[in-house]
Design a protein around this motif. Structure first.
Motif, mmCIF file in Angstrom:
data_model
loop_
_atom_site.group_PDB
_atom_site.id
_atom_site.type_symbol
_atom_site.label_atom_id
_atom_site.label_comp_id
_atom_site.label_asym_id
_atom_site.label_seq_id
_atom_site.Cartn_x
_atom_site.Cartn_y
_atom_site.Cartn_z
ATOM 1 N N MET A 1 13.056 -36.630 29.271
ATOM 2 C CA MET A 1 12.250 -35.419 29.440
ATOM 3 C C MET A 1 12.172 -35.012 30.902
ATOM 4 S SD MET A 1 8.966 -35.128 27.011
ATOM 5 C CE MET A 1 9.379 -36.278 25.702
ATOM 6 N N ARG A 4 15.406 -30.983 32.876
ATOM 7 C CA ARG A 4 15.836 -29.593 33.024
ATOM 8 C C ARG A 4 15.911 -29.248 34.523
ATOM 9 N NH1 ARG A 4 13.346 -24.059 32.433
ATOM 10 N NH2 ARG A 4 11.519 -25.041 33.348
ATOM 11 N N GLU A 18 13.003 -30.670 36.706
ATOM 12 C CA GLU A 18 11.585 -30.403 36.441
ATOM 13 C C GLU A 18 10.757 -31.651 36.754
ATOM 14 O OE1 GLU A 18 11.221 -28.567 32.683
ATOM 15 O OE2 GLU A 18 9.044 -28.675 32.697
ATOM 16 N N ASP A 22 7.779 -31.932 39.506
ATOM 17 C CA ASP A 22 6.415 -32.339 39.175
ATOM 18 C C ASP A 22 5.975 -33.521 40.035
ATOM 19 O OD1 ASP A 22 6.324 -30.396 37.306
ATOM 20 O OD2 ASP A 22 6.540 -31.712 35.559
ATOM 21 N N SER A 25 5.712 -32.523 43.881
ATOM 22 C CA SER A 25 4.601 -31.642 44.224
ATOM 23 C C SER A 25 3.266 -32.342 44.000
ATOM 24 C CB SER A 25 4.676 -30.309 43.467
ATOM 25 O OG SER A 25 4.630 -30.550 42.091
ATOM 26 N N ALA A 26 3.224 -33.264 43.028
ATOM 27 C CA ALA A 26 1.974 -34.012 42.841
ATOM 28 C C ALA A 26 1.684 -34.862 44.078
ATOM 29 C CB ALA A 26 2.071 -34.903 41.597
ATOM 30 N N ALA A 27 2.703 -35.568 44.544
ATOM 31 C CA ALA A 27 2.507 -36.404 45.739
ATOM 32 C C ALA A 27 2.162 -35.532 46.943
ATOM 33 C CB ALA A 27 3.768 -37.219 46.018
ATOM 34 N N SER A 29 0.693 -32.650 46.937
ATOM 35 C CA SER A 29 -0.660 -32.077 46.846
ATOM 36 C C SER A 29 -1.675 -33.066 47.411
ATOM 37 C CB SER A 29 -0.998 -31.720 45.404
ATOM 38 O OG SER A 29 -1.204 -32.889 44.639
ATOM 39 N N LEU A 30 -1.381 -34.335 47.199
ATOM 40 C CA LEU A 30 -2.271 -35.363 47.717
ATOM 41 C C LEU A 30 -2.260 -35.377 49.238
ATOM 42 C CD1 LEU A 30 -3.771 -37.325 45.851
ATOM 43 C CD2 LEU A 30 -2.192 -39.076 46.649
ATOM 44 N N ASP A 58 4.182 -25.245 44.857
ATOM 45 C CA ASP A 58 3.475 -25.879 43.747
ATOM 46 C C ASP A 58 2.385 -26.825 44.263
ATOM 47 O OD1 ASP A 58 5.039 -24.545 42.016
ATOM 48 O OD2 ASP A 58 5.726 -26.310 40.895
ATOM 49 N N ILE A 61 -0.728 -24.958 45.360
ATOM 50 C CA ILE A 61 -1.503 -24.490 44.206
ATOM 51 C C ILE A 61 -2.230 -25.667 43.551
ATOM 52 C CG2 ILE A 61 -1.325 -23.449 41.913
ATOM 53 C CD1 ILE A 61 1.104 -21.875 43.065
ATOM 54 N N ALA A 62 -1.515 -26.783 43.419
ATOM 55 C CA ALA A 62 -2.133 -27.948 42.786
ATOM 56 C C ALA A 62 -3.306 -28.457 43.609
ATOM 57 C CB ALA A 62 -1.097 -29.056 42.617
ATOM 58 N N ALA A 63 -3.200 -28.356 44.913
ATOM 59 C CA ALA A 63 -4.288 -28.826 45.766
ATOM 60 C C ALA A 63 -5.465 -27.860 45.752
ATOM 61 C CB ALA A 63 -3.792 -29.028 47.198
ATOM 62 N N GLY A 64 -5.292 -26.715 45.102
ATOM 63 C CA GLY A 64 -6.378 -25.742 45.023
ATOM 64 C C GLY A 64 -6.295 -24.663 46.083
ATOM 65 N N GLY A 65 -5.222 -24.689 46.872
ATOM 66 C CA GLY A 65 -5.101 -23.728 47.948
ATOM 67 C C GLY A 65 -4.466 -22.413 47.503
ATOM 68 N N ALA B 832 -1.029 -28.796 37.192
ATOM 69 C CA ALA B 832 -0.805 -29.444 38.487
ATOM 70 C C ALA B 832 -2.134 -29.682 39.186
ATOM 71 C CB ALA B 832 0.104 -28.582 39.349
ATOM 72 N N ARG B 833 -3.028 -28.731 39.104
ATOM 73 C CA ARG B 833 -4.313 -28.892 39.783
ATOM 74 C C ARG B 833 -5.141 -30.006 39.139
ATOM 75 N NH1 ARG B 833 -7.488 -23.724 41.663
ATOM 76 N NH2 ARG B 833 -5.325 -23.259 42.136
#
Lengths: 123, 862
Positions: A1, A4, A18, A22, A25-27, A29-30, A58, A61-65, B832-833
């Motif tokens: 999974m 893509r 993908e 993910d 961008s997760a790392a 965002s931290l 990404d 955005i994930a961090a809320g910015g 993501a958030r």
């Protein structure tokens, strides 16, 4: 999974899957949170079009910015105007001319792509 | 015992305005970033911000927050010296100072604030990188115009203060930081600015780019000029400047314009004073300013008023009671430029050197030479001399640069702050540099005295043969230097010759020194000579003679009143009593010396005296007292970075362990001491060690003893020490001090009670921010425990919201954000958030970690 391909780097021809997007961008965002990015903060992103730009966007955005994109092709005065207008505290860029243009602005920290990918010191 | 200070941060001179969020963020960043550098142009407020952050972080650093002001330092090699001075570390012989500093910092949680690195940025970078690599819990907060450019550094660019939004000011809106600072500083000079001047104030703040220093300089003028007038004048100046220095960055030009403008408004005499004040390295007082800065056209009597004028205009800072003054680094540089332009640089630096020479001669005479001076006055002179250390370095530098050997050497002779008595062997380096210059115009006795001081420093560094050779060269030419210097020289000979095992020669010098001192009215050298005679007699086994000379030495020392010479005589008597086998008397002599050495703030001598007292107490079976003295001594030796002192304590602990019947501990600590002594190339297998090993073999058997010795040799000194220091807490608990006192750290390092020790791992600046630091520690620790317990319960007690749990569960299936978004019918950005929030809450750093966690605690199967 997550295999893509979401983007192909026009320079290197390497694809970003993908799953990679993910995870990166997760790392990232931290890393942004750690540097104080809070919900509603503007974050300047000045990177050439490519996978890194996507990851950075990404992550913000994930961090809320709120992403405040600045095309790196702009000339120095235009770059400066955009940077000043953003009132952003943080800029994501590796480009020396963009970093110079941030002089005297509200930007406290300039974060490079390598910093975003850096493992967390506690990890 | 009073708690030693945990920081050396100065009090803030006035209110800190704005930057609230920056302070919060920087405190949090420092929790997990080893090096943070605050960068920006001069006048932007780097130092002030750093000090504010540092003050807030004091509770988070149990081993202290230490400010190192590098602006006072002219040479890269002095960085380590200054660091050592701030931390109270003394140079060890044969070991680079930076290694000793690193060993002292060790694994303690400590923050160094390196202020104004820019002029020494390369060496600062090297030193920081070395220390951060060697000390895993050390944090560094630096301020610099340029980044250090080392691995792991986070460059934090200090922005100008927030300016008002463009457009006319909205009534009722909160004022921007820049405006608030301006109004605050204007109010400080008695100007109350109303609504009607707000538009002009805003215009002025914009013109000054929100630069704090420029705003302060402008605000200081509001008693004479309105904000509108100031803004107009500055505008004119900017147009002039832009034609001049187009290459300089905009903000640097703004600042230069503001400083120039403020300077040009000064009356001519204040301008003269300001530029002359730039020769001072650190803070100065009125007396020093008068000595150095008076001279045509300024009369000494008018300095006080001119200085007051400069303070009112914010060009000079002072503390609350107007005793110590200082120039901000940016102003100092500007003023130094003016001094050079005026062609006064050499002249004023000459006067600075001359004034310091005179001052130090006075301090030296009062502290040591003059008879019948009460001790408080001697101590005041000693402290005054020590406080001048920054200016001494600058003056010595100038002496070398201008090849003024006579004055430079005089300054060396009288700078006890740089002598071993004061804790530093820096004098050696200075004397060497001066002696390397052309000495043709220098009186012979001065060269001889310089060599004598060199020898003194070398003795402190354990370079005995070299010290003796130099002392021999010195003594013949020393006649012109006066009887006091000659007496000191003889005492040095006694010390060196005794250490080299030549008591007959030492005896001659002790006698000569005493004769000389008796002829003059010189109680210091009388006491010193008598103590020397006692030491010689002791070595030759003449105990009664040693006792008689020792008692007489103590009497003379008491007449003189200096605590150093009194402690010297008392410990000599202690040694004589020990040799006699009169341990009670020995103990009481050592105990008398302890408060004297405390008063002097001389860590190395105090550590030695405590170790002796501790060892004697152990032999007297006064175990709690022995443990307390040895623990304090060990802590002091660690703090001053003296491995020799640590080895001495280990031997004392070995004696203690054996006296308590703990042969195992005795062997371990003796072995650790031997290992440490080998490391510092100080070979001495004492007869005591051999005896101990024989006794151990008898009781524990050969194999066991050999194994213990090997184990002790490999042990870290602290570990071995703890074995004995803590061991007895269980053995003799009823009599022992509370656990906190029995740990390795009482004394100069703040004792670490159990709670702090445990909590300090998790103590983050978040805790530091809460109003009461100490209780916050407990709260955080309790909170963490709570969180961990909650996590180990199943999903019900989980800190995650229902939605977050759902997403965490989906992550265990390896779904991408897009796939999760589709499943939950929300946008990928929202997913993501949520994931960022989950990582925050759980302290995880990747999606994969969340998946593992969820699989375990939310009981979901992949």
């Amino acid at each position: 999974m997550g295999e893509r391909i979401v983007m192909v780097d026009s320079g290197t021809g390497l694809g970003l899957t993908e799953g990679q997007l993910d995870a990166r961008s997760a790392a990232a965002s931290l890393q942004l949170r750690r540097r104080g990015v809070r919900a509603g903060d503007s974050v300047l992103v000045c990177l050439p079009v490519g996978p890194d730009l996507l990851v950075a966007t990404d992550a913000v955005i994930a961090a809320g910015g709120v992403v405040w994109p600045v095309p790196p092709e702009l000339d120095a005065p235009a770059l400066r105007r955009r940077i000043l207008a953003s009132r952003a505290r943080l800029m994501i860029s590796d480009l020396p001319h963009a970093v110079d243009a941030a002089d005297g602005s509200r930007v406290r920290m300039v974060v490079g792509v390598a910093d975003l990918d850096a493992p967390h010191p506690d990890a | 015992m009073p708690q030693p200070p945990r920081h050396n941060l100065p009090a803030e001179p006035n209110r800190f305005v704005g930057r609230d969020r920056d302070l919060d963020e920087l405190c949090e960043l420092l929790a997990d970033t080893r090096v943070v550098t605050l960068c920006g142009v001069g006048g932007i407020g780097k130092t002030r911000l750093a000090l504010r952050v540092a003050a807030r972080l004091v509770p988070a650093y149990p081993a202290g927050v230490w400010l190192v002001e590098l602006a006072r330092i002219g040479h890269a090699e002095q960085i380590e010296r200054e660091l050592a001075r701030v931390l109270g570390v003394r140079e060890e012989s044969g070991r680079p100072l930076l290694d000793t500093v690193a060993a002292r910092l060790g694994d303690a949680r400590c923050l160094l604030v390196l202020d104004n690195c820019e002029h020494l940025v390369d060496r600062c970078a090297e030193v920081s990188a070395r220390l951060v690599a060697a000390c895993r819990r050390l944090g560094i907060l630096a301020t610099s115009r340029e980044p250090l450019r080392i691995a792991g550094e986070l460059v934090w660019r200090v922005p100008p203060l927030d300016l008002p939004e463009p457009g006319p000011p909205r009534p009722g809106a909160p004022l921007a930081e820049a405006v608030r600072l301006f109004l605050d500083r204007a109010a400080a000079v008695g100007t109350r600015l109303g609504e009607e001047s707000l538009a002009d104030t805003v215009r002025l703040c914009r013109a000054l780019d929100g630069l704090p220093l420029a705003l302060e300089l402008a605000a200081a003028r509001t008693s004479m000029l309105s904000p509108g007038q100031i803004a107009d004048r500055l505008d004119d100046r900017f147009s002039l400047l832009t034609t001049g220095g187009r290459t300089a960055p905009a903000r640097q030009r703004t600042l230069l314009a503001a400083v120039e403008w403020s300077h040009d408004l000064l009356p001519a005499r204040e301008q003269v004073l300001l530029r002359r004040l730039s020769v001072f390295a650190g803070a100065f007082d009125l007396d020093l300013a008068e000595r150095v800065c008076a001279g045509p056209p300024l009369a000494p009597a008018e300095i006080v008023e001119l200085l007051g004028g400069l303070v009112d205009k914010s060009l000079v800072q002072c503390d609350e009671d107007r005793r110590r003054y200082r120039l901000l680094e940016t102003i100092k540089r500007f003023a130094a430029g003016r001094l050079a332009d005026a062609g006064e640089l050499d002249e004023v630096r000459d006067r600075h050197l001359g004034a310091l020479c005179e001052l130090q001669r006075g301090h030296f005479t009062t502290e040591l030479v003059e008879p019948r001076v009460p001790w408080p006055r001697r101590l005041a002179a000693l402290s005054a001399g020590r406080a001048l250390v920054d200016d001494l370095r600058v003056a010595l530098d100038w002496a070398v640069e201008s090849r003024n050997v006579p004055l430079g050497l005089q300054l060396c002779f009288h700078s006890t702050g740089l002598l071993p008595v004061g804790g530093l062997t820096e004098i050696v380096g200075w004397a060497e540099r001066l002696l390397a210059l052309d000495l043709s115009g220098v009186p012979g006795w001065q060269v001889a005295q310089a060599k004598a001081y060199l020898a003194y420093g070398l003795e402190a560094r354990d370079e005995l043969e070299r010290a003796l050779r130099l002392a021999r060269e010195a003594i013949d030419g020393l006649d012109g230097a006066g009887p006091y210097a000659m007496g000191v020289m003889h005492s040095l000979f006694v010390m060196v010759l005794l250490r080299l095992g030549r008591p007959e020669e030492a005896l001659l010098h002790a006698q000569q020194g005493l004769e000389l001192a008796d002829a003059g009215d010189d109680p210091w050298n009388q006491a010193s000579g008598l103590a020397g005679l006692s030491a010689v007699a002791l070595v030759r086994g003449r105990l009664r003679e040693a006792q008689r000379h020792g008692e007489e030495a103590l009497r003379r020392a008491g007449e003189h009143g200096h605590r150093w010479i009194m402690a010297r005589a008392a410990t000599q008597l202690g040694a004589v009593a020990e040799a006699r086998g009169d341990l009670m008397t020995a103990m009481s002599h050592y105990e008398t010396a302890v408060p004297w050495l405390c008063e002097l703030g001389s860590g190395v001598e105090l550590a030695r005296c405590l170790a002796r007292g501790g060892r004697v107490a152990a032999m007297l079976h006064e175990f709690p007292a022995a443990r307390e003295r040895l623990g304090r001594s060990l802590a002091l030796s660690r703090c001053t970075g003296q491995r020799q002192g640590v080895a001495r304590c280990l031997v004392g602990l070995s004696v203690l362990a054996e006296a308590e019947g703990d042969l195992e501990g005795a062997v371990l600590t003796a072995a650790a001491a031997a290992g440490l002594r080998e490391e510092i190339r100080q070979h001495s297998v004492s007869s005591r060690t051999e005896g101990l090993l024989a006794r151990a073999r008898g009781k524990l058997g050969d194999a066991r003893t050999v194994a213990l010795w090997a184990r002790g040799r490999a042990m870290a000194p602290d570990e071995a020490a703890r074995h004995v220091l803590d061991g007895a807490v269980t053995a003799g608990r009823e009599g022992a001090a509370p656990a906190g006192d029995a740990t390795v750290l009482p004394g100069a390092v703040p004792p670490a009670p159990q709670v702090t020790g445990a909590a300090d791992e998790v103590l983050s600046p978040r805790a530091a921010r809460s109003p009461s630091g100490v209780s916050a520690v407990g709260t955080v620790a309790a909170g963490m425990v709570g969180a961990v317990t909650a996590l180990s319960a199943a999903g019900a007690g989980s800190p995650l919201t229902a939605r977050e749990q759902e997403i965490a569960a989906l992550l265990t299936r390896g779904l991408s954000n897009r796939a999760i978004a589709e499943e939950l019918v929300i946008s990928p950005a929202t997913v993501a958030r949520h994931i960022a929030n989950i990582m925050d809450k759980l302290g995880h750093t990747s999606r994969a970690q969340i998946a593992v966690w969820a699989a375990e605690y939310l009981r979901v199967s992949a």
